[in-house]
Design a protein around this motif. Structure first.
Motif, PDB file in Angstrom:
ATOM      1  N   VAL A   7       0.838  -1.201   0.000  1.00 17.72           N
ATOM      2  CA  VAL A   7       0.000   0.000   0.000  1.00 17.72           C
ATOM      3  C   VAL A   7       0.875   1.254   0.000  1.00 17.72           C
ATOM      4  O   VAL A   7       0.608   2.215  -0.727  1.00 17.72           O
ATOM      5  CB  VAL A   7      -0.953  -0.006   1.216  1.00 17.72           C
ATOM      6  CG1 VAL A   7      -1.596   1.380   1.408  1.00 17.72           C
ATOM      7  CG2 VAL A   7      -2.021  -1.064   1.043  1.00 17.72           C
ATOM      8  N   LEU A   8       1.937   1.242   0.794  1.00 20.39           N
ATOM      9  CA  LEU A   8       2.849   2.384   0.821  1.00 20.39           C
ATOM     10  C   LEU A   8       3.474   2.605  -0.550  1.00 20.39           C
ATOM     11  O   LEU A   8       3.604   3.748  -1.012  1.00 20.39           O
ATOM     12  CB  LEU A   8       3.938   2.155   1.864  1.00 20.39           C
ATOM     13  CG  LEU A   8       5.003   3.254   1.979  1.00 20.39           C
ATOM     14  CD1 LEU A   8       4.366   4.605   2.316  1.00 20.39           C
ATOM     15  CD2 LEU A   8       6.047   2.878   3.024  1.00 20.39           C
ATOM     16  N   LYS A  15       1.553  10.056  -5.611  1.00 15.77           N
ATOM     17  CA  LYS A  15       1.608  11.146  -4.643  1.00 15.77           C
ATOM     18  C   LYS A  15       0.747  12.346  -5.038  1.00 15.77           C
ATOM     19  O   LYS A  15       0.236  13.066  -4.173  1.00 15.77           O
ATOM     20  CB  LYS A  15       3.054  11.604  -4.460  1.00 15.77           C
ATOM     21  CG  LYS A  15       3.917  10.656  -3.660  1.00 15.77           C
ATOM     22  CD  LYS A  15       5.319  11.204  -3.492  1.00 15.77           C
ATOM     23  CE  LYS A  15       6.199  10.256  -2.702  1.00 15.77           C
ATOM     24  NZ  LYS A  15       7.583  10.760  -2.571  1.00 15.77           N
ATOM     25  N   GLU A  16       0.598  12.570  -6.318  1.00 17.37           N
ATOM     26  CA  GLU A  16      -0.131  13.754  -6.773  1.00 17.37           C
ATOM     27  C   GLU A  16      -1.634  13.540  -6.838  1.00 17.37           C
ATOM     28  O   GLU A  16      -2.397  14.502  -6.983  1.00 17.37           O
ATOM     29  CB  GLU A  16       0.383  14.181  -8.161  1.00 17.37           C
ATOM     30  CG  GLU A  16       1.874  14.463  -8.219  1.00 17.37           C
ATOM     31  CD  GLU A  16       2.297  15.537  -7.233  1.00 17.37           C
ATOM     32  OE1 GLU A  16       1.558  16.520  -7.085  1.00 17.37           O
ATOM     33  OE2 GLU A  16       3.364  15.390  -6.611  1.00 17.37           O
ATOM     34  N   ASP A  45       2.716   4.348  12.115  1.00 18.80           N
ATOM     35  CA  ASP A  45       4.163   4.480  11.928  1.00 18.80           C
ATOM     36  C   ASP A  45       4.595   5.934  11.777  1.00 18.80           C
ATOM     37  O   ASP A  45       5.792   6.238  11.800  1.00 18.80           O
ATOM     38  CB  ASP A  45       4.621   3.709  10.689  1.00 18.80           C
ATOM     39  CG  ASP A  45       4.636   2.203  10.913  1.00 18.80           C
ATOM     40  OD1 ASP A  45       4.584   1.777  12.083  1.00 18.80           O
ATOM     41  OD2 ASP A  45       4.701   1.455   9.921  1.00 18.80           O
ATOM     42  N   GLY A  46       3.618   6.832  11.586  1.00 20.89           N
ATOM     43  CA  GLY A  46       3.938   8.247  11.466  1.00 20.89           C
ATOM     44  C   GLY A  46       3.672   8.851  10.096  1.00 20.89           C
ATOM     45  O   GLY A  46       3.824  10.062   9.915  1.00 20.89           O
ATOM     46  N   TYR A  47       3.282   8.031   9.119  1.00 10.22           N
ATOM     47  CA  TYR A  47       2.963   8.569   7.802  1.00 10.22           C
ATOM     48  C   TYR A  47       1.686   9.396   7.880  1.00 10.22           C
ATOM     49  O   TYR A  47       0.731   9.021   8.573  1.00 10.22           O
ATOM     50  CB  TYR A  47       2.783   7.449   6.781  1.00 10.22           C
ATOM     51  CG  TYR A  47       4.065   6.730   6.433  1.00 10.22           C
ATOM     52  CD1 TYR A  47       4.882   7.198   5.413  1.00 10.22           C
ATOM     53  CD2 TYR A  47       4.450   5.591   7.128  1.00 10.22           C
ATOM     54  CE1 TYR A  47       6.066   6.544   5.093  1.00 10.22           C
ATOM     55  CE2 TYR A  47       5.636   4.942   6.824  1.00 10.22           C
ATOM     56  CZ  TYR A  47       6.431   5.423   5.803  1.00 10.22           C
ATOM     57  OH  TYR A  47       7.605   4.779   5.501  1.00 10.22           O
ATOM     58  N   VAL A  60       0.569  12.348   2.178  1.00  7.47           N
ATOM     59  CA  VAL A  60       0.912  13.756   2.340  1.00  7.47           C
ATOM     60  C   VAL A  60       2.374  13.931   2.724  1.00  7.47           C
ATOM     61  O   VAL A  60       3.068  14.811   2.232  1.00  7.47           O
ATOM     62  CB  VAL A  60       0.003  14.408   3.407  1.00  7.47           C
ATOM     63  CG1 VAL A  60       0.411  15.858   3.639  1.00  7.47           C
ATOM     64  CG2 VAL A  60      -1.451  14.316   2.981  1.00  7.47           C
ATOM     65  N   SER A  61       2.877  13.073   3.627  1.00  2.00           N
ATOM     66  CA  SER A  61       4.256  13.210   4.109  1.00  2.00           C
ATOM     67  C   SER A  61       4.931  11.863   4.189  1.00  2.00           C
ATOM     68  O   SER A  61       4.357  10.896   4.685  1.00  2.00           O
ATOM     69  CB  SER A  61       4.278  13.875   5.491  1.00  2.00           C
ATOM     70  OG  SER A  61       5.579  13.868   6.032  1.00  2.00           O
ATOM     71  N   THR A  62       6.181  11.816   3.711  1.00  2.00           N
ATOM     72  CA  THR A  62       6.986  10.589   3.803  1.00  2.00           C
ATOM     73  C   THR A  62       8.212  10.792   4.684  1.00  2.00           C
ATOM     74  O   THR A  62       9.113   9.971   4.693  1.00  2.00           O
ATOM     75  CB  THR A  62       7.456  10.146   2.402  1.00  2.00           C
ATOM     76  OG1 THR A  62       8.235  11.199   1.817  1.00  2.00           O
ATOM     77  CG2 THR A  62       6.281   9.831   1.504  1.00  2.00           C
TER      78      THR A  62
END
Length: 311
Positions: A7-8, A15-16, A45-47, A60-62
Motif C-alpha cells: 500500500v505504501l 503522490k499527486e 508508523d507516522g505517515y 501527504v508526508s513521507t
C-alpha cells in the motif's frame, strides 16, 4: 512484501492524486478491510495520509523515522527510539549490555540532549539526532575524531546544496549561524586501560522551526519552512556514511583547514578561569588551533573554546 508495504508503494507512486481503497484492493487482490488496516498501520508508523470520501487516499508526508525505514537505509545496526534522554547516554547503556560497535542510536527527539561543557542541547522534533559508536581500532587518530566528524557532517549538508563553514573545534555553520552540535565521548576499558569505543553524538537542525529566544540570533535550521529535498531518514543515512568515510580519510586536515573560518580572526580563548585575547594563525596538521596572544606567545590549542572578537 506485506500489504502495508505494498500500500505504501502504491501511495508513493500516486503522490499527486488520490487512489481509492477499492482500486488498491483490486491491484493487490485483497479485501478493502485489509487496505484500511494497512493505511491505519502506516499512520501509526507516522505517515500522514489524507483520506477523502469518494476520492480515496493520498500520501501527504513521507518524512518518517522508524526502525524499519532506517534499517533499510543504514548499513550498520540501528537502535531507534521515538524519544530518549540522550542518544550518547543510551549508546553507553547498550555498550554496557554487550552490544558491539559499530552501531548507531537514533531518536526523534531527546529530552536531555547534551552539548559540550555540560550545556543542554535543544533536541525538538524536526532535527536529526544520533550517536555513532565505533571501535577505537587504531585506524584513525582518536584526537582527530571530533574534527573529522564535523567535516563529515559538513560534507553531508553540502551535498544538499549548502556551503558550510566550520568554527573550530566542531561547530558547523551556514549563513553565519550554527546548525550542528557534536559531542564526542570515549568509553574507557578498565581491562585494557585505554579507550575501547568512541561515541560520536551529532545533532543537526534539519527542519527545526523554533528556537528559544536566546538562540534565535545564533542558530539556524537547514529547512525551516519544512520543504526538504530528502527525508530525515535519507539524510541520517547520508550523514553516517559521510562521517564514517571521513574517519578514515588520510588527508582530511586540508579540507578541514579550508572550511575553518576562524583562521586570521581575532579571538577570545576561553579557559576555565580566564579569557585571553589572541589572533588565530592556522590549524596545524593535528587539528590544533594555532593562536598568538597579545604578548607574542604562540600556542597550539588541542581543546577548549574560542569566540570571535568583533573587528
Amino acid at each position: 512484501m506485506s500489504t502495508k508495504e505494498e500500500v505504501l508503494a502504491i501511495l508513493n507512486r500516486n503522490k499527486e492524486d488520490y487512489i481509492s481503497g477499492e482500486d488498491m484492493a483490486q491491484i493487490l487482490n485483497v479485501s478493502r478491510a485489509s487496505i484500511w488496516k494497512a493505511v491505519k498501520a502506516l499512520e501509526d508508523d507516522g505517515y500522514i495520509i489524507e483520506g477523502i470520501t469518494k476520492k480515496g487516499y493520498r500520501l501527504v508526508s513521507t518524512d518518517i523515522l522508524n526502525q524499519e525505514v532506517l534499517e533499510k537505509l543504514i548499513d550498520i545496526p540501528v537502535y531507534y527510539y521515538s524519544e530518549i534522554d540522550s542518544t550518547n547516554t543510551e549508546a553507553k547503556r547498550l555498550i554496557n549490555k554487550g552490544i558491539k560497535a559499530p552501531f548507531v542510536v537514533i531518536s526523534e527527539l531527546q529530552t536531555g540532549g547534551r552539548g559540550r561543557r555540560g550545556r543542554a542541547f535543544i533536541s525538538d522534533k524536526g532535527g536529526t539526532y544520533y550517536s555513532l559508536v565505533v571501535n577505537n581500532d587504531n585506524t584513525f587518530d582518536t584526537e582527530s575524531v571530533t574534527t573529522r566528524a564535523s567535516l563529515g557532517t559538513a560534507d553531508a549538508i553540502d551535498s544538499l546544496g549548502f556551503n558550510t563553514q566550520i568554527k573550530w573545534v566542531n561547530d558547523v555553520y551556514i549563513n553565519g549561524k550554527k546548525c550542528v552540535g557534536i559531542l564526542t565521548e570515549g568509553v574507557l576499558s578498565m581491562e585494557e586501560n585505554r579507550i575501547s569505543e568512541i561515541i560520536i553524538g551529532i545533532g543537526v537542525n534539519f527542519g527545526t522551526k523554533n528556537f528559544p529566544d536566546e538562540l534565535k540570533d545564533i542558530c539556524t535550521s537547514l529547512f525551516p519552512d519544512g520543504i526538504t529535498p530528502i527525508s530525515r531518514a535519507e539524510f541520517l543515512a547520508r550523514q553516517i556514511k559521510c562521517v564514517i568515510n571521513t574517519l578514515h580519510e588520510n588527508d582530511y586536515i586540508k579540507r578541514y583547514r579550508a572550511k575553518c573560518f576562524v583562521i586570521g580572526l581575532d579571538l577570545n580563548v576561553i579557559r576555565v578561569d580566564k579569557t585571553k585575547r589572541a589572533k588565530c594563525l592556522d590549524v596545524d596538521d593535528n587539528a590544533h588551533l594555532v593562536v598568538q596572544y597579545e604578548d607574542g606567545q604562540i600556542e597550539h590549542l588541542s581543546s577548549g573554546e574560542v569566540t570571535i572578537r568583533p573587528r
